[in-house]
Design a protein around this motif. Structure first.
Motif, PDB file in Angstrom:
ATOM      1  N   ASP A 207       0.823  -1.215   0.000  1.00  0.00           N
ATOM      2  CA  ASP A 207       0.000   0.000   0.000  1.00  0.00           C
ATOM      3  C   ASP A 207       0.858   1.267   0.000  1.00  0.00           C
ATOM      4  O   ASP A 207       0.726   2.144   0.870  1.00  0.00           O
ATOM      5  CB  ASP A 207      -0.953   0.002   1.198  1.00  0.00           C
ATOM      6  CG  ASP A 207      -2.128  -0.937   1.002  1.00  0.00           C
ATOM      7  OD1 ASP A 207      -2.414  -1.283  -0.159  1.00  0.00           O
ATOM      8  OD2 ASP A 207      -2.746  -1.328   2.009  1.00  0.00           O
ATOM      9  N   ALA A 208       1.747   1.382  -0.987  1.00  0.00           N
ATOM     10  CA  ALA A 208       2.654   2.528  -1.059  1.00  0.00           C
ATOM     11  C   ALA A 208       1.894   3.842  -1.245  1.00  0.00           C
ATOM     12  O   ALA A 208       2.278   4.882  -0.685  1.00  0.00           O
ATOM     13  CB  ALA A 208       3.651   2.330  -2.200  1.00  0.00           C
ATOM     14  N   GLU A 209       0.819   3.806  -2.018  1.00  0.00           N
ATOM     15  CA  GLU A 209       0.057   5.037  -2.254  1.00  0.00           C
ATOM     16  C   GLU A 209      -0.609   5.522  -0.969  1.00  0.00           C
ATOM     17  O   GLU A 209      -0.612   6.732  -0.674  1.00  0.00           O
ATOM     18  CB  GLU A 209      -0.997   4.800  -3.336  1.00  0.00           C
ATOM     19  CG  GLU A 209      -1.787   6.049  -3.688  1.00  0.00           C
ATOM     20  CD  GLU A 209      -2.792   5.819  -4.800  1.00  0.00           C
ATOM     21  OE1 GLU A 209      -3.585   6.747  -5.058  1.00  0.00           O
ATOM     22  OE2 GLU A 209      -2.799   4.719  -5.401  1.00  0.00           O
ATOM     23  N   LEU A 210      -1.160   4.607  -0.202  1.00  0.00           N
ATOM     24  CA  LEU A 210      -1.785   4.973   1.073  1.00  0.00           C
ATOM     25  C   LEU A 210      -0.737   5.533   2.029  1.00  0.00           C
ATOM     26  O   LEU A 210      -0.975   6.541   2.708  1.00  0.00           O
ATOM     27  CB  LEU A 210      -2.483   3.755   1.681  1.00  0.00           C
ATOM     28  CG  LEU A 210      -3.231   3.994   2.999  1.00  0.00           C
ATOM     29  CD1 LEU A 210      -4.367   4.991   2.812  1.00  0.00           C
ATOM     30  CD2 LEU A 210      -3.754   2.672   3.556  1.00  0.00           C
ATOM     31  N   LYS A 211       0.408   4.888   2.090  1.00  0.00           N
ATOM     32  CA  LYS A 211       1.496   5.373   2.939  1.00  0.00           C
ATOM     33  C   LYS A 211       1.886   6.794   2.554  1.00  0.00           C
ATOM     34  O   LYS A 211       2.083   7.663   3.419  1.00  0.00           O
ATOM     35  CB  LYS A 211       2.709   4.450   2.829  1.00  0.00           C
ATOM     36  CG  LYS A 211       3.961   4.932   3.566  1.00  0.00           C
ATOM     37  CD  LYS A 211       5.100   3.964   3.365  1.00  0.00           C
ATOM     38  CE  LYS A 211       6.381   4.431   4.033  1.00  0.00           C
ATOM     39  NZ  LYS A 211       6.925   5.656   3.382  1.00  0.00           N
ATOM     40  N   ALA A 212       1.993   7.062   1.263  1.00  0.00           N
ATOM     41  CA  ALA A 212       2.380   8.400   0.794  1.00  0.00           C
ATOM     42  C   ALA A 212       1.353   9.452   1.198  1.00  0.00           C
ATOM     43  O   ALA A 212       1.713  10.580   1.572  1.00  0.00           O
ATOM     44  CB  ALA A 212       2.563   8.379  -0.717  1.00  0.00           C
ATOM     45  N   LYS A 213       0.058   9.089   1.141  1.00  0.00           N
ATOM     46  CA  LYS A 213      -0.985  10.027   1.536  1.00  0.00           C
ATOM     47  C   LYS A 213      -0.862  10.394   3.020  1.00  0.00           C
ATOM     48  O   LYS A 213      -0.967  11.570   3.394  1.00  0.00           O
ATOM     49  CB  LYS A 213      -2.369   9.429   1.268  1.00  0.00           C
ATOM     50  CG  LYS A 213      -2.764   9.388  -0.207  1.00  0.00           C
ATOM     51  CD  LYS A 213      -4.135   8.759  -0.363  1.00  0.00           C
ATOM     52  CE  LYS A 213      -4.563   8.689  -1.828  1.00  0.00           C
ATOM     53  NZ  LYS A 213      -4.852  10.037  -2.366  1.00  0.00           N
ATOM     54  N   PHE A 214      -0.639   9.382   3.854  1.00  0.00           N
ATOM     55  CA  PHE A 214      -0.521   9.668   5.283  1.00  0.00           C
ATOM     56  C   PHE A 214       0.792  10.377   5.608  1.00  0.00           C
ATOM     57  O   PHE A 214       0.833  11.241   6.491  1.00  0.00           O
ATOM     58  CB  PHE A 214      -0.665   8.377   6.095  1.00  0.00           C
ATOM     59  CG  PHE A 214      -2.092   7.939   6.274  1.00  0.00           C
ATOM     60  CD1 PHE A 214      -3.020   8.765   6.881  1.00  0.00           C
ATOM     61  CD2 PHE A 214      -2.517   6.693   5.834  1.00  0.00           C
ATOM     62  CE1 PHE A 214      -4.345   8.380   7.040  1.00  0.00           C
ATOM     63  CE2 PHE A 214      -3.836   6.291   5.995  1.00  0.00           C
ATOM     64  CZ  PHE A 214      -4.749   7.134   6.597  1.00  0.00           C
ATOM     65  N   ASP A 215       1.866  10.040   4.904  1.00  0.00           N
ATOM     66  CA  ASP A 215       3.128  10.757   5.108  1.00  0.00           C
ATOM     67  C   ASP A 215       2.957  12.247   4.827  1.00  0.00           C
ATOM     68  O   ASP A 215       3.449  13.099   5.578  1.00  0.00           O
ATOM     69  CB  ASP A 215       4.224  10.181   4.208  1.00  0.00           C
ATOM     70  CG  ASP A 215       5.008   9.056   4.858  1.00  0.00           C
ATOM     71  OD1 ASP A 215       5.116   9.048   6.100  1.00  0.00           O
ATOM     72  OD2 ASP A 215       5.513   8.187   4.132  1.00  0.00           O
ATOM     73  N   ALA A 216       2.268  12.553   3.731  1.00  0.00           N
ATOM     74  CA  ALA A 216       2.046  13.956   3.377  1.00  0.00           C
ATOM     75  C   ALA A 216       1.200  14.661   4.435  1.00  0.00           C
ATOM     76  O   ALA A 216       1.456  15.822   4.791  1.00  0.00           O
ATOM     77  CB  ALA A 216       1.375  14.047   2.006  1.00  0.00           C
ATOM     78  N   ALA A 217       0.188  13.960   4.955  1.00  0.00           N
ATOM     79  CA  ALA A 217      -0.672  14.557   5.975  1.00  0.00           C
ATOM     80  C   ALA A 217       0.089  14.787   7.277  1.00  0.00           C
ATOM     81  O   ALA A 217      -0.078  15.822   7.938  1.00  0.00           O
ATOM     82  CB  ALA A 217      -1.887  13.662   6.211  1.00  0.00           C
ATOM     83  N   ILE A 218       0.935  13.822   7.656  1.00  0.00           N
ATOM     84  CA  ILE A 218       1.748  13.992   8.868  1.00  0.00           C
ATOM     85  C   ILE A 218       2.700  15.169   8.703  1.00  0.00           C
ATOM     86  O   ILE A 218       2.865  15.994   9.614  1.00  0.00           O
ATOM     87  CB  ILE A 218       2.526  12.695   9.183  1.00  0.00           C
ATOM     88  CG1 ILE A 218       1.561  11.570   9.576  1.00  0.00           C
ATOM     89  CG2 ILE A 218       3.524  12.937  10.323  1.00  0.00           C
ATOM     90  CD1 ILE A 218       2.210  10.199   9.638  1.00  0.00           C
TER      91      ILE A 218
END
Length: 240
Positions: A207-218
């Motif tokens: 789930d690299a795309e999901l990880k990237a979304k949460f990384d950006a939000a953090i």
């Protein structure tokens, strides 16, 4: 409290995220038993630092999120098998865990780990130490070659010290602070440990795309100061 399983809606498990109102539905897996990080409130809902944080991260990532609880000792296997899409449960980032799942960047710094006992005059090296199973605390005690008793829940570690089954408990200081403050029989030892690489969200390696979304939000919460405000509000530890 640990046996409560929140099932907001019935979801058919698939390899991809479900959709609702044009947004991906992300099932946020937590323990619901580790205040102030996560716990079940009087209304039977997930509450705490990570509930507030997770809701804000989902809003910033434009994701629709639902919360489920899972017992700690199976929380990683059930992420991998698809029972939910993230772990947001006070989980420290470690190399061992990173071999099985992926992590976002840390949303907290490493939290000091503390020892609580019924007497301050205690040598941990010769004591029986209670720790929750599958945690950095249990791993640390085992690595030292000390006498370790593992329990499924945080409450059981405290009970073991209170009933004399163990001499001392090792856990995050942020968790133990309220426990010690509310129990006249428990005191902190002077010794503390600094374990793990901070706390992050766990996701499946696919789930690299999901990880990237949460990384950006953090990152956005770090940059605007809102993450530090939550850390201070819930007394989790040091701010960024």
């Amino acid at each position: 409290m640990k046996n409560i399983l929140l099932t907001t809606v019935a979801v058919t498990l698939t390899a991809t995220l479900a959709m609702a109102d044009g947004h991906a539905v992300v099932r946020m897996g937590t323990e619901g038993a580790y205040p102030p990080w996560n716990f079940i409130n009087d209304a039977g809902e997930v509450d705490g630092f990570e509930r507030e944080l997770g809701d804000e991260l989902c809003a910033r990532a434009e994701l629709t999120c639902e919360w489920v609880t899972n017992e700690w000792d199976s929380i990683i296997p059930n992420l991998v098998s698809g029972n939910y899409d993230t772990i947001i449960a006070g989980m420290s980032i470690t190399a061992e865990r990173d071999e099985v799942i992926d992590f976002t960047q840390g949303y907290t710094l490493p939290d000091p780990s503390a020892y609580a006992a019924t007497s301050a005059d205690l040598d941990v090296a010769s004591a029986t130490i209670a720790a929750q199973t599958s945690t950095i605390h249990a791993s640390f005690v085992a690595e030292q070659g000390w006498d370790l008793l593992e329990f499924s829940t945080p409450e059981e570690t405290i009970a073991a010290v209170k009933n004399g089954e163990a001499d001392v408990v090792l856990a995050d200081k942020s968790y133990l602070s309220d426990v010690v403050a509310q129990d006249d029989d428990l005191v902190f030892l002077e010794r503390e440990e600094l374990l793990g690489g901070g706390v992050g969200m766990g996701v499946r390696e696919s789930d690299a795309e999901l990880k990237a979304k949460f990384d950006a939000a953090i990152t956005s919460m770090k940059e605007d100061g809102s993450l530090n405000a939550l850390i201070t509000k819930w007394e989790i530890g040091d701010t960024f």
